[in-house]
Motif scaffolding. Structure first.
Motif, PDB file in Angstrom:
ATOM      1  N   ALA A  48      -0.987   5.365 -49.923  1.00  0.00           N
ATOM      2  CA  ALA A  48      -0.271   5.274 -48.648  1.00  0.00           C
ATOM      3  C   ALA A  48       1.138   5.828 -48.783  1.00  0.00           C
ATOM      4  N   GLU A  49       1.533   6.670 -47.844  1.00  0.00           N
ATOM      5  CA  GLU A  49       2.889   7.201 -47.784  1.00  0.00           C
ATOM      6  C   GLU A  49       3.471   6.885 -46.414  1.00  0.00           C
ATOM      7  N   TYR A  50       4.715   6.441 -46.403  1.00  0.00           N
ATOM      8  CA  TYR A  50       5.343   6.023 -45.161  1.00  0.00           C
ATOM      9  C   TYR A  50       6.625   6.818 -44.918  1.00  0.00           C
ATOM     10  N   LEU A  51       6.854   7.128 -43.656  1.00  0.00           N
ATOM     11  CA  LEU A  51       8.038   7.858 -43.215  1.00  0.00           C
ATOM     12  C   LEU A  51       9.057   6.852 -42.702  1.00  0.00           C
ATOM     13  N   ASP A  52      10.326   7.047 -43.058  1.00  0.00           N
ATOM     14  CA  ASP A  52      11.364   6.112 -42.629  1.00  0.00           C
ATOM     15  C   ASP A  52      11.478   6.037 -41.112  1.00  0.00           C
ATOM     16  N   LEU A  53      11.559   7.207 -40.459  1.00  0.00           N
ATOM     17  CA  LEU A  53      11.738   7.225 -39.005  1.00  0.00           C
ATOM     18  C   LEU A  53      11.077   8.461 -38.421  1.00  0.00           C
ATOM     19  N   LEU A  54      10.316   8.258 -37.354  1.00  0.00           N
ATOM     20  CA  LEU A  54       9.710   9.367 -36.624  1.00  0.00           C
ATOM     21  C   LEU A  54      10.296   9.393 -35.220  1.00  0.00           C
ATOM     22  N   CYS A  55      10.870  10.541 -34.842  1.00  0.00           N
ATOM     23  CA  CYS A  55      11.453  10.732 -33.518  1.00  0.00           C
ATOM     24  C   CYS A  55      10.507  11.588 -32.688  1.00  0.00           C
ATOM     25  N   ILE A  56      10.090  11.075 -31.538  1.00  0.00           N
ATOM     26  CA  ILE A  56       9.063  11.723 -30.728  1.00  0.00           C
ATOM     27  C   ILE A  56       9.677  12.227 -29.433  1.00  0.00           C
ATOM     28  N   GLY A  57       9.734  13.553 -29.291  1.00  0.00           N
ATOM     29  CA  GLY A  57      10.260  14.166 -28.091  1.00  0.00           C
ATOM     30  C   GLY A  57       9.145  14.666 -27.196  1.00  0.00           C
ATOM     31  N   PRO A  58       9.483  15.278 -26.069  1.00  0.00           N
ATOM     32  CA  PRO A  58       8.466  15.755 -25.129  1.00  0.00           C
ATOM     33  C   PRO A  58       7.525  16.790 -25.726  1.00  0.00           C
ATOM     34  N   THR A  59       8.028  17.655 -26.592  1.00  0.00           N
ATOM     35  CA  THR A  59       7.186  18.726 -27.150  1.00  0.00           C
ATOM     36  C   THR A  59       7.171  18.769 -28.665  1.00  0.00           C
ATOM     37  N   THR A  60       8.162  18.206 -29.318  1.00  0.00           N
ATOM     38  CA  THR A  60       8.232  18.268 -30.776  1.00  0.00           C
ATOM     39  C   THR A  60       8.602  16.897 -31.351  1.00  0.00           C
ATOM     40  N   ARG A  61       8.424  16.792 -32.669  1.00  0.00           N
ATOM     41  CA  ARG A  61       8.760  15.564 -33.373  1.00  0.00           C
ATOM     42  C   ARG A  61       9.655  15.903 -34.566  1.00  0.00           C
ATOM     43  N   THR A  62      10.462  14.943 -34.963  1.00  0.00           N
ATOM     44  CA  THR A  62      11.288  15.087 -36.160  1.00  0.00           C
ATOM     45  C   THR A  62      11.055  13.889 -37.065  1.00  0.00           C
ATOM     46  N   ALA A  63      10.672  14.185 -38.298  1.00  0.00           N
ATOM     47  CA  ALA A  63      10.485  13.148 -39.308  1.00  0.00           C
ATOM     48  C   ALA A  63      11.775  13.023 -40.107  1.00  0.00           C
ATOM     49  N   ILE A  64      12.236  11.798 -40.329  1.00  0.00           N
ATOM     50  CA  ILE A  64      13.510  11.588 -41.006  1.00  0.00           C
ATOM     51  C   ILE A  64      13.323  10.655 -42.195  1.00  0.00           C
ATOM     52  N   GLU A  65      13.884  11.054 -43.332  1.00  0.00           N
ATOM     53  CA  GLU A  65      13.939  10.225 -44.524  1.00  0.00           C
ATOM     54  C   GLU A  65      15.407   9.927 -44.829  1.00  0.00           C
ATOM     55  N   PHE A  66      15.727   8.674 -45.105  1.00  0.00           N
ATOM     56  CA  PHE A  66      17.091   8.241 -45.347  1.00  0.00           C
ATOM     57  C   PHE A  66      17.302   7.866 -46.811  1.00  0.00           C
ATOM     58  N   LYS A  67      18.496   8.160 -47.306  1.00  0.00           N
ATOM     59  CA  LYS A  67      18.936   7.647 -48.594  1.00  0.00           C
ATOM     60  C   LYS A  67      20.381   7.155 -48.420  1.00  0.00           C
ATOM     61  N   TYR A  68      20.617   5.933 -48.869  1.00  0.00           N
ATOM     62  CA  TYR A  68      21.967   5.355 -48.839  1.00  0.00           C
ATOM     63  C   TYR A  68      22.268   4.891 -50.250  1.00  0.00           C
ATOM     64  N   PHE A  69      23.021   5.722 -50.968  1.00  0.00           N
ATOM     65  CA  PHE A  69      23.298   5.476 -52.381  1.00  0.00           C
ATOM     66  C   PHE A  69      24.761   5.099 -52.523  1.00  0.00           C
ATOM     67  N   THR A  70      25.022   3.917 -53.062  1.00  0.00           N
ATOM     68  CA  THR A  70      26.403   3.446 -53.112  1.00  0.00           C
ATOM     69  C   THR A  70      26.848   3.133 -54.534  1.00  0.00           C
ATOM     70  N   THR A  71      28.147   3.197 -54.706  1.00  0.00           N
ATOM     71  CA  THR A  71      28.796   2.632 -55.873  1.00  0.00           C
ATOM     72  C   THR A  71      29.667   1.482 -55.378  1.00  0.00           C
ATOM     73  N   GLN A  72      30.128   0.652 -56.271  1.00  0.00           N
ATOM     74  CA  GLN A  72      30.773  -0.602 -55.880  1.00  0.00           C
ATOM     75  C   GLN A  72      31.989  -0.369 -54.993  1.00  0.00           C
ATOM     76  N   TRP A  73      32.010  -1.054 -53.875  1.00  0.00           N
ATOM     77  CA  TRP A  73      33.147  -1.019 -52.954  1.00  0.00           C
ATOM     78  C   TRP A  73      33.155  -2.306 -52.137  1.00  0.00           C
ATOM     79  N   THR A  74      34.324  -2.888 -51.980  1.00  0.00           N
ATOM     80  CA  THR A  74      34.486  -4.103 -51.181  1.00  0.00           C
ATOM     81  C   THR A  74      35.615  -3.885 -50.195  1.00  0.00           C
TER      82      THR A  74
END
Length: 202
Positions: A48-74
């Motif tokens: 099984a493979e999953y997509l983070d977010l699928l945006c569905i428009g009237p004629t086309t779609r956009t598949a989006i994958e997110f990465k949020y990579f952090t180093t320490q911050w307060t």
């Protein structure tokens, strides 16, 4: 991204980023439907493979994958002051591998009417700056400003075949400012890579 920057200059987690992006999308373009964690049926999928977010428009779609990579911050950020305590994630080489893997996945997901977006937001300057050492196992996967990703990318010179990634298109990398917060490691930038569909990739 400009609206997202205003509303959420920092995120607590990658899931927080996903939901915030989807909410801003709905506010700016209510005609676009969005779906989180959508299962994909790519021809060469293993399990099984999953997509983070699928945006569905009237004629086309956009598949989006997110990465949020952090180093320490307060610190405190946002119009309504909110406390954040970001932890350091895994090594930066794994962040590079993960982002390139997202690009490769997006190339083969979907259908001819679906394009893709791989989005990375980070306060880890080591991802957007040129490396001081060139002979590292992730050298093909470097994401620094001005770099171009293309073709077959080998991890450790090919000693780790499971980490080999093949890209069909060519992707020049240009980082953009996201937000600037107080204190060390308070600079956030983002990298956006747009892809087209390649169902018959080898």
């Amino acid at each position: 991204m400009a609206r997202l920057q205003q509303d959420r200059p920092v995120f607590h987690s990658e899931r927080d980023l996903q939901h915030s992006f989807a909410r801003v999308l709905w506010e700016l373009a209510p005609e676009i439907e969005s779906r989180l964690e959508v299962r994909q049926n790519a021809p060469d999928a293993v399990g099984a493979e999953y997509l983070d977010l699928l945006c569905i428009g009237p004629t086309t779609r956009t598949a989006i994958e997110f990465k949020y990579f952090t180093t320490q911050w307060t610190g405190t950020a946002g119009h309504s002051p909110e406390e954040y305590a970001l932890k350091s994630h895994a090594a930066t080489d794994l962040a590079r591998l993960g982002f390139v893997s997202d690009i490769a996945r997006l190339e083969r997901f979907g259908n001819p009417n679906q394009n893709g977006l791989a989005l990375l937001i980070t306060n880890e300057a080591g991802l957007w700056t040129s490396p001081k050492q060139s002979n590292t196992r992730d050298r093909d996967f470097r994401l620094h400003e001005g770099r171009t990703l293309t073709g077959q990318l080998l991890w450790g010179g090919g000693d780790y075949p499971d980490n080999t990634r093949a890209l069909c298109d060519t992707y020049p990398l240009y980082w953009q400012p996201y937000s600037l917060q107080d204190g060390p490691r308070g600079e956030f930038r983002y990298l956006a890579v747009f892809t087209n569909h390649h169902p018959n990739r080898s």
